[in-house]
Design a protein around this motif. Sequence first.
Motif, PDB file in Angstrom:
ATOM      1  N   HIS A  11       0.824  -1.204   0.000  1.00  0.00           N
ATOM      2  CA  HIS A  11       0.000   0.000   0.000  1.00  0.00           C
ATOM      3  C   HIS A  11       0.864   1.262   0.000  1.00  0.00           C
ATOM      4  O   HIS A  11       0.543   2.240  -0.680  1.00  0.00           O
ATOM      5  N   ALA A  12       1.949   1.250   0.756  1.00  0.00           N
ATOM      6  CA  ALA A  12       2.855   2.398   0.763  1.00  0.00           C
ATOM      7  C   ALA A  12       3.434   2.622  -0.639  1.00  0.00           C
ATOM      8  O   ALA A  12       3.545   3.761  -1.103  1.00  0.00           O
ATOM      9  N   LEU A  13       3.779   1.546  -1.332  1.00  0.00           N
ATOM     10  CA  LEU A  13       4.306   1.669  -2.691  1.00  0.00           C
ATOM     11  C   LEU A  13       3.230   2.145  -3.657  1.00  0.00           C
ATOM     12  O   LEU A  13       3.504   2.971  -4.538  1.00  0.00           O
ATOM     13  N   LEU A  14       2.004   1.635  -3.515  1.00  0.00           N
ATOM     14  CA  LEU A  14       0.918   2.097  -4.375  1.00  0.00           C
ATOM     15  C   LEU A  14       0.697   3.595  -4.205  1.00  0.00           C
ATOM     16  O   LEU A  14       0.531   4.325  -5.189  1.00  0.00           O
ATOM     17  N   ASP A  56       1.121  -9.387 -10.299  1.00  0.00           N
ATOM     18  CA  ASP A  56      -0.307  -9.373  -9.957  1.00  0.00           C
ATOM     19  C   ASP A  56      -1.100  -8.395 -10.815  1.00  0.00           C
ATOM     20  O   ASP A  56      -2.325  -8.314 -10.685  1.00  0.00           O
ATOM     21  N   GLY A  57      -0.402  -7.604 -11.644  1.00  0.00           N
ATOM     22  CA  GLY A  57      -1.084  -6.666 -12.526  1.00  0.00           C
ATOM     23  C   GLY A  57      -1.438  -5.337 -11.886  1.00  0.00           C
ATOM     24  O   GLY A  57      -2.207  -4.563 -12.456  1.00  0.00           O
ATOM     25  N   ASP A  77      -4.923   1.015  -9.314  1.00  0.00           N
ATOM     26  CA  ASP A  77      -5.745   2.128  -8.823  1.00  0.00           C
ATOM     27  C   ASP A  77      -6.929   1.599  -8.021  1.00  0.00           C
ATOM     28  O   ASP A  77      -7.274   2.152  -6.976  1.00  0.00           O
ATOM     29  N   GLN A  78      -7.546   0.497  -8.507  1.00  0.00           N
ATOM     30  CA  GLN A  78      -8.707  -0.067  -7.811  1.00  0.00           C
ATOM     31  C   GLN A  78      -8.298  -0.695  -6.477  1.00  0.00           C
ATOM     32  O   GLN A  78      -8.987  -0.539  -5.476  1.00  0.00           O
ATOM     33  N   ILE A  84      -8.180   2.062   0.659  1.00  0.00           N
ATOM     34  CA  ILE A  84      -8.520   3.318   1.335  1.00  0.00           C
ATOM     35  C   ILE A  84      -9.934   3.241   1.909  1.00  0.00           C
ATOM     36  O   ILE A  84     -10.197   3.736   3.002  1.00  0.00           O
ATOM     37  N   SER A  85     -10.842   2.586   1.185  1.00  0.00           N
ATOM     38  CA  SER A  85     -12.240   2.495   1.612  1.00  0.00           C
ATOM     39  C   SER A  85     -12.493   1.426   2.665  1.00  0.00           C
ATOM     40  O   SER A  85     -13.532   1.435   3.313  1.00  0.00           O
TER      41      SER A  85
END
Length: 177
Positions: A11-14, A56-57, A77-78, A84-85
């Motif tokens: 998540h930090a990398l995203l 994982d794409g 992005d999804q 986040i949600s």
Amino acid sequence: MSHTCVVALEHALLVSLREHPASGSELARRFAKSIGFFWSATHQQIYKVLHRMAADGWIEGDADQARTTYTLTPLGDQVLADWISSPTPPEKTRNDLAVKMRAASFGDRTHLLSELAELVAEHRIRLAHYEAMQRRDYPDPSTLIDHELDQYLVLRGGIRMEEYWISWLTEYLEAHS
């Protein structure tokens, strides 16, 4: 497939890649300069996770002569939006230092006091760094919106955390001086 159980490094990398596409070495530098104050990772961990995320794409790499620059895919992005949600699990706080401080009278407090003094010095350095970042990057916080406001508020949280640690550890040290 649910993506909410992934470890925080992904998540930090995203987040970092969503802010700005980067190579693995650029990400490692970002972790050393800013993200690393909240989440740390070695170069090897970053590269390993980047490869897994690409498989994982979630991200894709654009290779040029010397490096690969990664960007988020629509799936990435999804995954980020889903994370986040999703509810954040209650923090399970374990603080070895607090347990040592509580038990200090059962052993040699000298080493602990020395460790605490070093920690105060480290927190003061980090606080000074955060405050310099705040002055440099956010001279007028009242104008901030959206992502810049989020970044600023996280930085403010970092400042407050450092102030907390300095205050608490200093109180303990002064009580035993």
